[in-house]
Design an enzyme around this catalytic site. Structure first.
Site, PDB file in Angstrom:
ATOM      1  N   HIS A   1       0.859  -1.191   0.000  1.00 53.79           N
ATOM      2  CA  HIS A   1       0.000   0.000   0.000  1.00 53.79           C
ATOM      3  C   HIS A   1       0.895   1.242   0.000  1.00 53.79           C
ATOM      4  O   HIS A   1       1.956   1.250   0.635  1.00 53.79           O
ATOM      5  CB  HIS A   1      -0.925  -0.001   1.226  1.00 53.79           C
ATOM      6  CG  HIS A   1      -1.975   1.064   1.133  1.00 53.79           C
ATOM      7  ND1 HIS A   1      -1.718   2.376   1.459  1.00 53.79           N
ATOM      8  CD2 HIS A   1      -3.261   1.027   0.709  1.00 53.79           C
ATOM      9  CE1 HIS A   1      -2.815   3.091   1.240  1.00 53.79           C
ATOM     10  NE2 HIS A   1      -3.765   2.294   0.792  1.00 53.79           N
TER      11      HIS A   1
ATOM     12  N   GLU B   1      -3.835   1.805  -7.443  1.00 47.66           N
ATOM     13  CA  GLU B   1      -4.151   2.876  -6.501  1.00 47.66           C
ATOM     14  C   GLU B   1      -3.362   4.149  -6.837  1.00 47.66           C
ATOM     15  O   GLU B   1      -2.246   4.341  -6.334  1.00 47.66           O
ATOM     16  CB  GLU B   1      -3.791   2.408  -5.090  1.00 47.66           C
ATOM     17  CG  GLU B   1      -4.643   1.253  -4.607  1.00 47.66           C
ATOM     18  CD  GLU B   1      -5.154   1.529  -3.213  1.00 47.66           C
ATOM     19  OE1 GLU B   1      -6.372   1.484  -3.026  1.00 47.66           O
ATOM     20  OE2 GLU B   1      -4.333   1.822  -2.331  1.00 47.66           O
TER      21      GLU B   1
END
Ligand code: PGA
Length: 229
Positions: free
Chosen positions: A99, A156
Site C-alpha cells: 500500500h 491505486e
C-alpha cells in the site's frame, strides 16, 4: 466475481470494530437483497483479527479478513513485524502488500514488497498487491511470473487516495489493461482511491472490484458498497 476490500488503516477500536460486524449482520438480515457476486473482505488493524474472526464465525457473516501488511522475512528476529507464522491459525485469506502508505511511511522497496508477495504465497495467503502506474513495470520485475498470476492487483493512484478525487473510469481502464498484460489476464484487478457507494458501480463495471478506505469504515457505507458494487 467482484471483490470489495475495505482497508481500515489504523482506524477503529476493538469495540467499534465488533459493533461494525453486528450492525453489518443487522443490515443483511433486514434486507432481502444480497449481491451474490461480491466477495467482501475487510483489512482491519492486525490486533483485531482474532476477535473479529471469532465474531464473524459467531454471526455467520459472509465476510473474510485480510492483514494490512506482513513481514518480508520468515519468522525470526523482526521486532514489530507480523510474520506469516503469526497469522497461521487466524483464518484470514488475504494480505495487502505495498500500500502506498506503507511504502512511504515504512520505506518499503519494490524488492521488499516482492518478498512479501512470496511470504504470503508460501503461507497460502492471497496477496493484494497495491501499485501505482509510475512504478508498475519496476515493481513487476521483482515478482516471478508464476507468482504474479496468483496475486490480486489493486491500482491505486496516489493522487486519488483519501482526497475525494477518484480517477475517472476512462483513466483507470487503460491501466487495468496494462496490469493484466504484466500480471496475466486471469489476475483480478481492483481500483482504489476515493471509491464510495455512489461511484463504486462505475469501477466494478470496468474492473474486478474496489479497494476502499474511508467509505469502508461504517457498516452502513460498507453494506451499500457491497450492494452497489
Ligand atoms: P480511500 O483510500 O478510499 O480513503 O481513498 C483508499 C486506499 O487507501 O486504499
Amino acid at each position: 466475481m467482484t471483490y470489495l476490500i475495505g482497508n481500515w488503516k489504523s482506524n477503529h477500536s476493538l469495540r467499534s470494530a465488533l459493533e461494525f460486524l453486528e450492525e453489518l449482520k443487522q443490515l443483511e438480515t433486514a434486507d432481502s437483497y444480497a449481491n451474490q457476486k461480491i466477495i467482501s473482505v475487510i483489512a482491519p488493524p492486525a490486533v483485531f483479527l482474532t476477535e473479529m474472526q471469532a465474531k464473524i464465525n459467531n454471526l455467520n457473516l459472509n465476510l473474510t479478513l485480510a492483514v494490512q501488511d506482513l513481514s518480508a522475512e520468515a519468522a525470526g528476529a523482526h521486532t514489530g513485524q507480523i510474520g506469516t507464522s503469526n497469522l497461521a491459525e487466524l483464518g484470514i485469506k488475504y494480505a495487502l502488500v505495498g500500500h502506498s502508505e506503507t511504502r512511504l511511511e515504512c520505506g518499503q522497496t519494490h524488492e521488499a514488497i516482492a518478498h512479501k508477495v512470496d511470504q504470503a504465497l508460501q503461507a497460502g495467503l492471497r496477496p493484494v498487491l497495491c501499485i501505482d502506474e509510475p512504478y508498475l513495470e519496476e515493481q513487476a520485475k521483482f515478482i516471478p511470473m508464476e507468482q504474479r498470476t496468483k496475486c490480486l492487483v489493486a491500482f491505486e493512484p496516489l493522487s486519488a487516495i483519501g482526497t475525494g478525487k477518484p480517477f475517472s473510469p476512462s483513466d483507470v481502464k487503460p491501466v487495468v489493461a496494462k496490469i493484466k498484460e504484466l500480471f496475466g489476464a486471469v489476475v483480478p484487478v481492483l481500483y482504489g482511491g476515493s471509491v464510495n457507494p455512489d461511484n463504486i458501480g462505475q469501477y466494478t463495471a470496468i474492473c474486478d472490484g474496489a479497494l476502499v478506505g474511508s467509505a469502508s469504515l461504517t457498516a452502513k457505507s460498507f453494506y451499500q458498497l457491497a450492494k452497489n458494487g
